[in-house]
Design a protein around this motif. Structure first.
Motif, short mmCIF file in Angstrom:
data_model
loop_
_atom_site.label_atom_id
_atom_site.label_comp_id
_atom_site.label_asym_id
_atom_site.label_seq_id
_atom_site.Cartn_x
_atom_site.Cartn_y
_atom_site.Cartn_z
N LEU A 372 -11.29 10.60 31.71
CA LEU A 372 -11.22 10.79 30.08
C LEU A 372 -12.68 10.37 29.63
O LEU A 372 -12.86 9.10 29.64
CB LEU A 372 -10.14 10.23 29.58
CG LEU A 372 -8.60 10.41 30.04
CD1 LEU A 372 -7.52 9.58 29.33
CD2 LEU A 372 -8.37 11.93 30.13
N GLU A 373 -13.68 11.11 29.38
CA GLU A 373 -14.96 10.81 29.24
C GLU A 373 -15.58 11.33 27.82
O GLU A 373 -15.08 12.51 27.42
CB GLU A 373 -15.81 11.47 30.30
CG GLU A 373 -15.37 11.06 31.60
CD GLU A 373 -15.50 9.56 31.99
OE1 GLU A 373 -16.28 8.64 31.34
OE2 GLU A 373 -14.82 9.06 32.80
N ASP A 374 -16.43 10.67 27.50
CA ASP A 374 -17.60 11.24 26.06
C ASP A 374 -18.48 12.30 26.53
O ASP A 374 -18.73 13.14 26.03
CB ASP A 374 -18.09 9.94 25.50
CG ASP A 374 -17.20 9.29 24.46
OD1 ASP A 374 -16.07 9.83 24.17
OD2 ASP A 374 -17.34 8.04 24.55
N ASP A 375 -18.82 12.08 27.84
CA ASP A 375 -19.78 12.81 28.48
C ASP A 375 -19.68 12.73 30.04
O ASP A 375 -18.88 12.02 30.47
CB ASP A 375 -21.25 12.69 28.16
CG ASP A 375 -21.66 11.06 28.19
OD1 ASP A 375 -21.61 10.79 29.67
OD2 ASP A 375 -21.95 10.58 27.42
N ASN A 376 -20.44 13.50 30.79
CA ASN A 376 -20.28 13.38 32.19
C ASN A 376 -21.19 12.89 32.87
O ASN A 376 -21.33 12.79 34.12
CB ASN A 376 -20.17 15.15 32.83
CG ASN A 376 -21.61 15.66 32.50
OD1 ASN A 376 -22.52 15.17 32.19
ND2 ASN A 376 -21.52 16.98 32.85
N ILE A 377 -22.25 12.37 32.14
CA ILE A 377 -23.23 11.38 33.11
C ILE A 377 -22.81 10.08 33.91
O ILE A 377 -23.34 10.22 35.07
CB ILE A 377 -24.35 10.80 31.87
CG1 ILE A 377 -24.84 12.02 31.15
CG2 ILE A 377 -25.37 10.09 32.77
CD1 ILE A 377 -25.92 11.55 30.17
#
Length: 439
Positions: A372-377
């Motif tokens: 569950l992420e804000d972005d994939n970095i």
């Protein structure tokens, strides 16, 4: 004359707004720190006042605007488990002692004493009647004595306390009493037929308490034929009782209907009666909840239904090596483990590497980890250190579709599925995951 009249009106007004108290002692003192009083209303609990418990003693100064009725005194969390219900009639101060071992003792409040005395005596007499049937007793004299005792207790308490709040409960609790000997089958049939005879479902004080909802639950799950042999037959009969109950309360406020039906749903959940839960929700509870603007409850139940033990998991998809993969089309395995985590979650960063180490060579298990992420970095960096997992990402974190579908409220969250991808267990930690799989 006008002065006297005004003075009388003032006294009346002051009497209406008279302030009383609920006080007492809790034991052992070290286990009790605070107390919150809620008025029980048809639409739920309404905050009234609170106080600290000091060395086991407390005094709740009730607001002058507090209404006479049933109040719930909550002393620990979860609040729906640790509470005491008392009658506050605005005429007398209530005092009691509460001990974790011995329970509640009313020391001041005639009305509360009457209430508890009645239910103690009538319950004991009802138990004697059931014991008579269960032991195969055939003494008509003893049977008659039990019936006489039941009638005497009920009649005396109804007549003596007709003007009290307690009387509402006493009268509504009048249950079927045979006029002459009946065998068990006939007695149970008549008892069920007359179950609702004295329940005043339109009384707001009864609606606010647990009294009516407990009566409904007793009817739904206990008033059943004696010759039931299968779970399917049992659930069919329970659903019939639910339909009868829902029809009986259909003219009551939506808030009360929701409370009553939700309690039945929760009892079915505890007893793992999935079809009964669905019957209650789809045919009665959902409609009442929406009419009461309770979309939150509808969402919670729909999530609980999706994630019920035995239900097939919603699908999860991800990409790996340029190909799309799916949980529901995944190759056969003995078990599947779903892990919902985040690369910025400290608990996840502690538990997942250990879990990866424990399970990477575990045969018959496939693992899908959903970030569950804000972005994939950061997710790419961390997920790369867990190569034995299949990795999916849900951008939007708590608002993502997967978080909503699986009701994720904290990370990490685990689900174990069986070979048919049905929910099998919901472990609380990585250690519980390993323990479950090993046993």
């Amino acid at each position: 004359m006008k002065v006297i009249t005004s003075f009388c009106l003032l006294l009346t007004s002051l009497n209406i707004l008279a302030q009383g108290s609920i006080s007492g002692n809790f034991s052992p003192p070290k286990d009790f720190k605070w107390l919150i009083a809620y008025e029980l209303t048809p639409n739920g609990e309404r905050y009234s006042t609170d106080t600290a418990i000091k060395e086991g003693s407390f005094t709740l100064e009730m607001p002058a605007t507090a209404q006479a009725g049933m109040y719930r005194l909550v002393y620990a969390v979860p609040q729906d488990e640790f509470y005491i219900d008392v009658i506050y009639n605005k005429k007398e101060d209530v005092k009691f002692n509460f001990n974790l071992q011995n329970g509640l003792t009313i020391t001041n409040s005639e009305e509360n004493k009457w209430y508890h005395e009645y239910f103690s005596k009538i319950t004991a007499a009802q138990d004697r009647l059931l014991e008579y049937y269960e032991t195969g007793n055939d003494s008509k004299k003893e049977y008659g004595a039990i019936l006489k005792e039941l009638k005497t207790i009920q009649t005396n308490f109804e007549e003596e306390h007709a003007s009290s709040i307690a009387h509402k409960f006493i009268k509504a609790n009048r249950s079927y009493i045979p006029t002459e000997f009946e065998n068990l089958e006939t007695f149970l049939k008549n008892k069920k037929q007359h179950h609702f005879d004295n329940l005043n479902i339109n009384d707001p004080i009864l609606q606010g308490s647990n009294f009516l909802t407990d009566k409904f639950a007793s009817y739904v799950f206990s008033a059943l034929p004696a010759d039931i042999k299968t779970k399917e037959q049992l659930e069919i009969e329970i659903n019939k009782n639910i339909r009868t109950t829902a029809d009986f309360i259909k003219t009551t406020p939506n808030g009360f209907q929701v409370k009553a039906l939700h309690q039945l749903w929760e009892i079915a959940e505890v007893n793992e009666m999935g079809s009964v839960q669905d019957f209650i929700f789809k045919n009665h509870l959902k409609k009442s909840a929406l009419a009461n603007d309770n979309q939150k409850l509808v969402d919670e139940i729909e999530i609980a239904s999706r994630l019920r033990i035995g239900a097939v998991s919603p699908d999860i998809t991800w990409e790996a090596n340029g190909k799309k993969h799916s949980l529901l089309t995944m190759e056969k395995a003995e078990n599947y483990l779903l892990v919902f985590w985040s690369s910025t979650c400290s608990h996840c960063l502690k538990e997942l590497p250990q879990l990866h180490k424990e399970l990477k060579d575990y045969e018959g298990l496939k693992i899908i980890a959903v970030g569950l992420e804000d972005d994939n970095i950061n997710w790419k960096k961390v997920s790369a250190t867990l190569p034995a997992f299949n990795h999916a990402i849900a951008l939007g974190r708590w608002e993502s579709d997967y978080a909503q579908t699986f009701g994720i409220q904290s990370t990490p969250t685990y689900f174990i599925l069986d070979s048919e991808k049905r929910f099998l267990a919901k472990p609380e930690s990585d250690k519980e995951v390993v323990e479950f799989l090993e046993n």
